[in-house]
Scaffold this motif. Structure first.
Motif, PDB file in Angstrom:
ATOM      1  N   ARG A 211       1.896   9.554 -34.091  1.00 15.25           N
ATOM      2  CA  ARG A 211       0.700   8.788 -34.438  1.00 15.25           C
ATOM      3  C   ARG A 211      -0.020   9.546 -35.555  1.00 15.25           C
ATOM      4  O   ARG A 211      -0.126  10.780 -35.516  1.00 15.25           O
ATOM      5  CB  ARG A 211      -0.201   8.658 -33.207  1.00 15.25           C
ATOM      6  N   ILE A 212      -0.493   8.815 -36.554  1.00 18.84           N
ATOM      7  CA  ILE A 212      -1.157   9.475 -37.671  1.00 18.84           C
ATOM      8  C   ILE A 212      -2.112   8.495 -38.341  1.00 18.84           C
ATOM      9  O   ILE A 212      -1.860   7.282 -38.371  1.00 18.84           O
ATOM     10  CB  ILE A 212      -0.121  10.017 -38.689  1.00 18.84           C
ATOM     11  N   SER A 213      -3.209   9.033 -38.840  1.00 22.80           N
ATOM     12  CA  SER A 213      -4.159   8.238 -39.619  1.00 22.80           C
ATOM     13  C   SER A 213      -4.287   8.891 -40.992  1.00 22.80           C
ATOM     14  O   SER A 213      -4.649  10.074 -41.094  1.00 22.80           O
ATOM     15  CB  SER A 213      -5.524   8.205 -38.907  1.00 22.80           C
ATOM     16  N   ILE A 214      -3.961   8.135 -42.032  1.00 20.22           N
ATOM     17  CA  ILE A 214      -3.937   8.675 -43.385  1.00 20.22           C
ATOM     18  C   ILE A 214      -4.899   7.874 -44.261  1.00 20.22           C
ATOM     19  O   ILE A 214      -4.705   6.662 -44.448  1.00 20.22           O
ATOM     20  CB  ILE A 214      -2.513   8.607 -43.976  1.00 20.22           C
ATOM     21  N   PRO A 215      -5.929   8.534 -44.811  1.00 18.41           N
ATOM     22  CA  PRO A 215      -6.844   7.813 -45.713  1.00 18.41           C
ATOM     23  C   PRO A 215      -6.088   7.219 -46.900  1.00 18.41           C
ATOM     24  O   PRO A 215      -5.224   7.868 -47.495  1.00 18.41           O
ATOM     25  CB  PRO A 215      -7.805   8.919 -46.177  1.00 18.41           C
ATOM     26  N   GLY A 216      -6.400   5.988 -47.216  1.00 13.28           N
ATOM     27  CA  GLY A 216      -5.709   5.337 -48.323  1.00 13.28           C
ATOM     28  C   GLY A 216      -4.352   4.778 -47.958  1.00 13.28           C
ATOM     29  O   GLY A 216      -3.633   4.265 -48.822  1.00 13.28           O
ATOM     30  N   TYR A 217      -3.996   4.862 -46.701  1.00 13.47           N
ATOM     31  CA  TYR A 217      -2.723   4.300 -46.214  1.00 13.47           C
ATOM     32  C   TYR A 217      -2.969   3.447 -44.970  1.00 13.47           C
ATOM     33  O   TYR A 217      -2.746   2.244 -44.983  1.00 13.47           O
ATOM     34  CB  TYR A 217      -1.735   5.426 -45.910  1.00 13.47           C
ATOM     35  N   GLY A 218      -3.436   4.106 -43.899  1.00 18.47           N
ATOM     36  CA  GLY A 218      -3.718   3.365 -42.686  1.00 18.47           C
ATOM     37  C   GLY A 218      -3.437   4.187 -41.442  1.00 18.47           C
ATOM     38  O   GLY A 218      -3.183   5.394 -41.503  1.00 18.47           O
ATOM     39  N   LYS A 219      -3.472   3.507 -40.308  1.00 14.34           N
ATOM     40  CA  LYS A 219      -3.184   4.133 -39.021  1.00 14.34           C
ATOM     41  C   LYS A 219      -1.818   3.662 -38.544  1.00 14.34           C
ATOM     42  O   LYS A 219      -1.581   2.468 -38.388  1.00 14.34           O
ATOM     43  CB  LYS A 219      -4.252   3.763 -37.984  1.00 14.34           C
ATOM     44  N   LEU A 220      -0.945   4.644 -38.305  1.00 14.44           N
ATOM     45  CA  LEU A 220       0.431   4.340 -37.904  1.00 14.44           C
ATOM     46  C   LEU A 220       0.698   4.937 -36.535  1.00 14.44           C
ATOM     47  O   LEU A 220       0.423   6.121 -36.293  1.00 14.44           O
ATOM     48  CB  LEU A 220       1.416   4.919 -38.926  1.00 14.44           C
ATOM     49  N   GLU A 221       1.246   4.105 -35.636  1.00 13.98           N
ATOM     50  CA  GLU A 221       1.669   4.591 -34.322  1.00 13.98           C
ATOM     51  C   GLU A 221       3.062   4.033 -34.047  1.00 13.98           C
ATOM     52  O   GLU A 221       3.299   2.832 -34.222  1.00 13.98           O
ATOM     53  CB  GLU A 221       0.700   4.141 -33.226  1.00 13.98           C
ATOM     54  N   THR A 222       3.952   4.910 -33.638  1.00 11.72           N
ATOM     55  CA  THR A 222       5.349   4.480 -33.458  1.00 11.72           C
ATOM     56  C   THR A 222       5.902   4.997 -32.138  1.00 11.72           C
ATOM     57  O   THR A 222       5.633   6.124 -31.715  1.00 11.72           O
ATOM     58  CB  THR A 222       6.234   5.000 -34.607  1.00 11.72           C
ATOM     59  N   ASP A 223       6.685   4.161 -31.476  1.00  7.08           N
ATOM     60  CA  ASP A 223       7.479   4.480 -30.299  1.00  7.08           C
ATOM     61  C   ASP A 223       8.876   3.955 -30.558  1.00  7.08           C
ATOM     62  O   ASP A 223       9.131   3.347 -31.602  1.00  7.08           O
ATOM     63  CB  ASP A 223       6.947   3.789 -29.035  1.00  7.08           C
ATOM     64  N   PHE A 224       9.770   4.115 -29.600  1.00  2.85           N
ATOM     65  CA  PHE A 224      11.059   3.442 -29.731  1.00  2.85           C
ATOM     66  C   PHE A 224      11.656   3.126 -28.373  1.00  2.85           C
ATOM     67  O   PHE A 224      11.382   3.777 -27.368  1.00  2.85           O
ATOM     68  CB  PHE A 224      12.041   4.234 -30.590  1.00  2.85           C
ATOM     69  N   LEU A 225      12.457   2.060 -28.370  1.00  2.00           N
ATOM     70  CA  LEU A 225      13.208   1.633 -27.195  1.00  2.00           C
ATOM     71  C   LEU A 225      14.679   1.682 -27.577  1.00  2.00           C
ATOM     72  O   LEU A 225      15.057   1.251 -28.677  1.00  2.00           O
ATOM     73  CB  LEU A 225      12.839   0.209 -26.769  1.00  2.00           C
ATOM     74  N   THR A 226      15.492   2.163 -26.661  1.00  2.65           N
ATOM     75  CA  THR A 226      16.892   2.316 -27.040  1.00  2.65           C
ATOM     76  C   THR A 226      17.845   2.250 -25.861  1.00  2.65           C
ATOM     77  O   THR A 226      17.518   2.714 -24.773  1.00  2.65           O
ATOM     78  CB  THR A 226      17.102   3.644 -27.792  1.00  2.65           C
ATOM     79  N   GLN A 227      18.994   1.650 -26.105  1.00  2.00           N
ATOM     80  CA  GLN A 227      20.124   1.781 -25.207  1.00  2.00           C
ATOM     81  C   GLN A 227      20.881   3.044 -25.614  1.00  2.00           C
ATOM     82  O   GLN A 227      20.522   3.710 -26.581  1.00  2.00           O
ATOM     83  CB  GLN A 227      21.037   0.558 -25.303  1.00  2.00           C
ATOM     84  N   PHE A 228      21.976   3.314 -24.904  1.00  2.97           N
ATOM     85  CA  PHE A 228      22.779   4.493 -25.231  1.00  2.97           C
ATOM     86  C   PHE A 228      24.270   4.138 -25.216  1.00  2.97           C
ATOM     87  O   PHE A 228      24.710   3.286 -24.440  1.00  2.97           O
ATOM     88  CB  PHE A 228      22.533   5.625 -24.227  1.00  2.97           C
TER      89      PHE A 228
END
Length: 474
Positions: free
Chosen positions: A69-86
């Protein structure tokens, strides 16, 4: 419009040869030694318009997994997860195994594959999926549809992206891993299932019925997003075997499963574009933002180019004929003033009709250089150049001659941030002498999700240059 008149006969022949393989074979097929012109026409670029359009749901076409998760001025707020099989291992080591010690999920990444503060304290949580993932997976997926959002995670892991605390031997390898210990019960369940029914592990689809996969969620912290390139689940165990007629006990490890291109996996991405960017877009600026942010929709003057070209060369019905030599689109970028994190533009842009974008990714297409193209970012010129659009135009002209009218779809083009993967293919042959060659072959083109990325299009200086030759019979 620049016109170079009355070329030599040699150049005429060369131009004729350059049209070999052209779908519009009628165009220029009868070029002879006569009056010849090469026309360079850039008048169409004034007809190009561009605008930023939302791209808030990209299809999962890569094993790259973003977490953080990150908030970058001039870009935005980004939050990422992932779902995966194996993808399960084809065989487990079960002979002489005395004890299962631990089951560990390793999220491996290159040392510099993160954005933000390497010391930012982050935490992720791991939940088992309760049903199989549907394919394709889009970044707008709701993870709650696949796991028990009210339940407790099976694992928690605090981490940061720095090298602090790592031994020199690992630092020299150039990569790092987020090491997540999974429950012992899970290790025992996999092991016993393999001993009872190894066929469960014979294919990804059969294995997914037994174990649908994991949801890895960003649960704490802000300031860093890690790009995970390789995810594996390793079983650590103790086994006894006979060496030189003596029992020997030692610890071992084997990879039970991994994230591979054959299984379903996808990132859950939430990006709130900075309000300042939104304001500038409303004022007329054009931005590309990735991942899952903003594409560029371009009005491409296909009808006008074709009409003017056909008029210039006589549309096959007069004594004038011609062929298209090139059509080049040059997309420059502007410097972004507020870019304190040094975010880079996407490395590649895809040029494709808006109406064909979804199909392109869902059917895992590659650019065919007729209906779709890609261009690499040139950091020296701060621009992208699509140099091979001649075939796009020839394809439209040929279909028009066969009765298919040019439509709005031929003029609605999207420029999409993508990652392009390739392999070097070698070949050799021997007859009287041995020859050897290497060729770079593109193997995959996927939506760009590798890291936060932004670009400001210099809309006023987009160039579109059509070059064609025409002859007038004497």
């Amino acid at each position: 419009m620049n016109v170079f008149r009355y070329l030599s006969a040699a150049l005429v022949v060369a131009l004729g040869l350059s049209s070999c393989g052209d779908e519009n074979s009628m165009i220029g097929s009868s070029i002879v030694d006569t009056n010849m012109e090469i026309v360079v026409d850039s008048s169409f670029q004034k007809l190009i318009t561009v605008e930023s359009v939302p791209n808030d749901s990209v299809v999962g076409r890569t094993i790259t997994q973003l977490i953080g998760r990150i908030s970058i001025p001039g870009y935005g707020k980004l939050e990422t997860d992932f779902l995966t099989q194996f993808m399960p291992a084809a065989a487990f080591d079960t002979v002489g195994v005395d004890r299962l010690d631990s089951l560990v999920l390793y999220l491996n990444y290159n040392a510099d594959s993160f954005t933000g503060d390497s010391l930012a304290p982050m935490q992720l949580s791991v939940f088992p999926l309760e049903k199989q993932l549907k394919s394709p997976i889009y970044s707008s997926i709701d993870p709650a549809d696949y796991y028990n959002a009210q339940g407790m995670p099976v694992a928690l892991k605090s981490y940061n992206a720095s090298y602090l605390g790592l031994p020199d031997s690992l630092i020299k390898l150039g990569y790092k891993a987020i090491r997540v210990k999974l429950p012992d019960e899970m290790a025992d369940r996999f092991f016993q299932k393999y001993k009872e029914d190894p066929s469960t592990f014979s294919s990804p689809s059969r294995f997914a019925q037994f174990f649908p996969g994991l949801y890895v969620k960003t649960s704490y912290g802000s300031g860093c997003v890690v790009n995970v390139q390789n995810s594996v689940m390793n079983l650590h165990y103790t086994k006894t075997t006979v060496i030189n007629d003596k029992d020997s006990t030692y610890v071992a490890a084997q990879t039970l499963m991994a994230v591979t291109p054959e299984i379903s996996t996808g990132n859950h991405i939430k990006l709130e574009v900075d309000p300042m960017i939104q304001s500038e877009i409303a004022a007329g600026k054009v931005y590309l933002v990735a991942p899952a942010g903003l594409n560029v929709l371009m009005h491409f003057p296909t009808r006008q180019i074709v009409a003017d070209f056909e008029q210039a060369v006589g549309d096959g019905g007069s004594t004038i004929q011609g062929l298209i030599n090139s059509l080049i689109l040059h997309v420059p970028l502007k410097e972004i003033a507020n870019n304190s994190y040094g975010l880079e533009p996407p490395q590649f842009l895809l040029f494709v009709r808006k109406s064909e974008l979804q199909k392109f990714f869902e059917e895992k297409e590659l650019t065919d250089n007729i209906r779709s193209f890609y261009a690499k970012y040139d950091s020296n010129t701060r621009s992208y150049s699509f140099t091979g659009l001649r075939t796009f135009l020839n394809d439209v002209i040929e279909k028009k001659r066969q009765g298919t009218e040019i439509t709005d779809a031929d003029e609605e083009i999207v420029l999409v941030p993508v990652s392009v993967y390739s392999e070097t293919v070698s070949s050799g042959s021997s007859y009287y002498y041995y020859s050897y060659s290497e060729q770079e072959v593109v193997t995959d083109i996927v939506p760009y999700i590798s890291a936060p990325s932004i670009a400001l299009i210099d809309a006023d200086n987009i160039k579109l240059q059509l070059t064609y030759s025409r002859q007038t019979k004497k």
